[in-house]
Design an enzyme around this catalytic site. Structure first.
Site, mmCIF file in Angstrom:
data_model
loop_
_atom_site.group_PDB
_atom_site.id
_atom_site.type_symbol
_atom_site.label_atom_id
_atom_site.label_comp_id
_atom_site.label_asym_id
_atom_site.label_seq_id
_atom_site.Cartn_x
_atom_site.Cartn_y
_atom_site.Cartn_z
ATOM 1 N N SER A 189 12.155 44.376 -22.191
ATOM 2 C CA SER A 189 13.356 43.813 -21.580
ATOM 3 C C SER A 189 14.261 43.318 -22.693
ATOM 4 O O SER A 189 13.798 43.025 -23.804
ATOM 5 C CB SER A 189 12.986 42.645 -20.658
ATOM 6 O OG SER A 189 14.136 41.911 -20.258
ATOM 7 N N TYR B 141 8.319 35.030 -18.704
ATOM 8 C CA TYR B 141 8.856 36.388 -18.831
ATOM 9 C C TYR B 141 9.145 36.722 -20.295
ATOM 10 O O TYR B 141 8.773 37.799 -20.776
ATOM 11 C CB TYR B 141 10.116 36.522 -17.978
ATOM 12 C CG TYR B 141 10.534 37.956 -17.759
ATOM 13 C CD1 TYR B 141 9.817 38.775 -16.896
ATOM 14 C CD2 TYR B 141 11.649 38.495 -18.396
ATOM 15 C CE1 TYR B 141 10.193 40.090 -16.679
ATOM 16 C CE2 TYR B 141 12.029 39.805 -18.186
ATOM 17 C CZ TYR B 141 11.300 40.605 -17.323
ATOM 18 O OH TYR B 141 11.670 41.916 -17.115
#
Length: 229
Positions: free
Chosen positions: A128, A141
Site C-alpha cells: 500500500s 495497517y
C-alpha cells in the site's frame, strides 16, 4: 514475447482488488484460483480459508495447486484494517491485521514456493502507499504494509533467477474496503479513487513479463493520491 499466465492463485479473490485480478487473469487467458475467507459470488475455482491461520493458508494453497496441476503465479490481494489510535483498537483486532496482511502473505507464498520454483513462476504481493508513508490512527495497517514491503524486497533478492517477485503498491481504490470504517476514516465524497480493474491490469502486466524480465515494483494510485509521495 509475453508469457502465458497459466494457473494464478489469488488471495482475497471474492471481492475488491482480488476479484478484479481474478477477472483480469481470466480475460487474459489465465486460470484464476481463489482463496478467500468468503465464498466468491461468481463462478471460479476456490477454497474457503481464513488466511490469518497458517494451516488454513497452507491447506488452501496445496488444495488449489494440486487441483490445477501446479501454479504459475500468486497474487496476495487479501487484506484487512483496524483504524484508530493504538490505545483504542482492541489488541485482537490490531493483531489480526498483522496476521492477515503480513503473516497470511508469507504463509501463502511459502506454501506456493515448491510449485512456483518448478514452473519458474511469479509472485505479486500487495502492499500500500501506507507501506511507504505513515499516518496517525493507522498503526496496524502501516505496520503490516511496511512489513510487506520489506518482506517482498528481501524475497526478490532471495529468489532472483528462480521466481519472479513484484511488489504492488496501490493507492486508494473504489472497493468495499472502507465500508465498515467509522465515518472519519472513510474517503470523503469528493475523493478520487482508482478503479480496481485498472490496478488489476497492472498486476496482469507484471505476471505477463517474459522469463528473465522483472517488474520489481509498481506504484499504482490516483493522480491526486494524498498518501503519495
Amino acid at each position: 514475447m509475453p508469457a502465458t499466465l497459466g494457473n494464478i492463485l489469488i488471495t482475497g479473490g471474492a471481492s475488491g482488488l482480488g476479484l478484479a485480478c481474478a477477472e483480469a487473469v481470466a480475460k487474459a487467458g489465465g486460470r484464476p484460483l481463489v482463496a478467500d475467507v468468503n465464498v466468491p459470488a461468481y463462478d471460479v475455482e476456490h477454497v474457503v480459508a481464513d488466511l490469518s491461520d497458517r494451516r488454513e493458508a497452507e491447506r488452501a494453497v496445496t488444495e488449489l495447486a494440486e487441483r490445477a496441476g501446479g501454479l504459475d503465479g500468486v497474487v496476495t490481494a487479501a487484506g484487512t484494517d483496524a483504524c484508530g489510535r493504538l490505545a483504542d483498537v482492541p489488541a485482537d483486532r490490531w493483531e489480526r491485521v498483522i496476521q492477515v496482511n503480513l503473516l497470511g502473505t508469507a504463509s501463502v507464498v511459502r506454501a506456493a514456493l515448491p510449485y512456483l520454483t518448478a514452473s519458474r513462476g511469479r509472485v505479486v504481493t500487495c502492499a500500500s502507499t501506507l507501506g511507504l508513508r505513515a499516518l496517525s490512527d493507522a498503526t496496524a495497517y502501516c505496520a503490516s504494509k511496511f512489513a510487506v514491503v520489506g518482506f517482498t524486497r528481501a524475497l526478490a533478492a532471495e529468489l532472483a533467477g528462480q521466481v519472479g517477485v513484484t511488489l504492488l503498491i496501490p493507492g486508494g481504490m473504489q472497493t468495499h474496503f472502507f465500508d465498515d470504517r467509522d465515518p472519519q476514516y472513510k474517503p470523503g465524497p469528493d475523493a478520487r479513487l482508482n478503479k480496481p480493474e485498472d490496478v488489476a491490469a497492472a498486476v496482469v502486466f507484471a505476471l505477463s513479463q517474459p522469463e528473465g524480465c522483472e517488474v520489481r515494483e509498481l506504484v499504482v494510485c490516483p493522480s491526486t493520491e494524498t498518501s503519495w509521495p
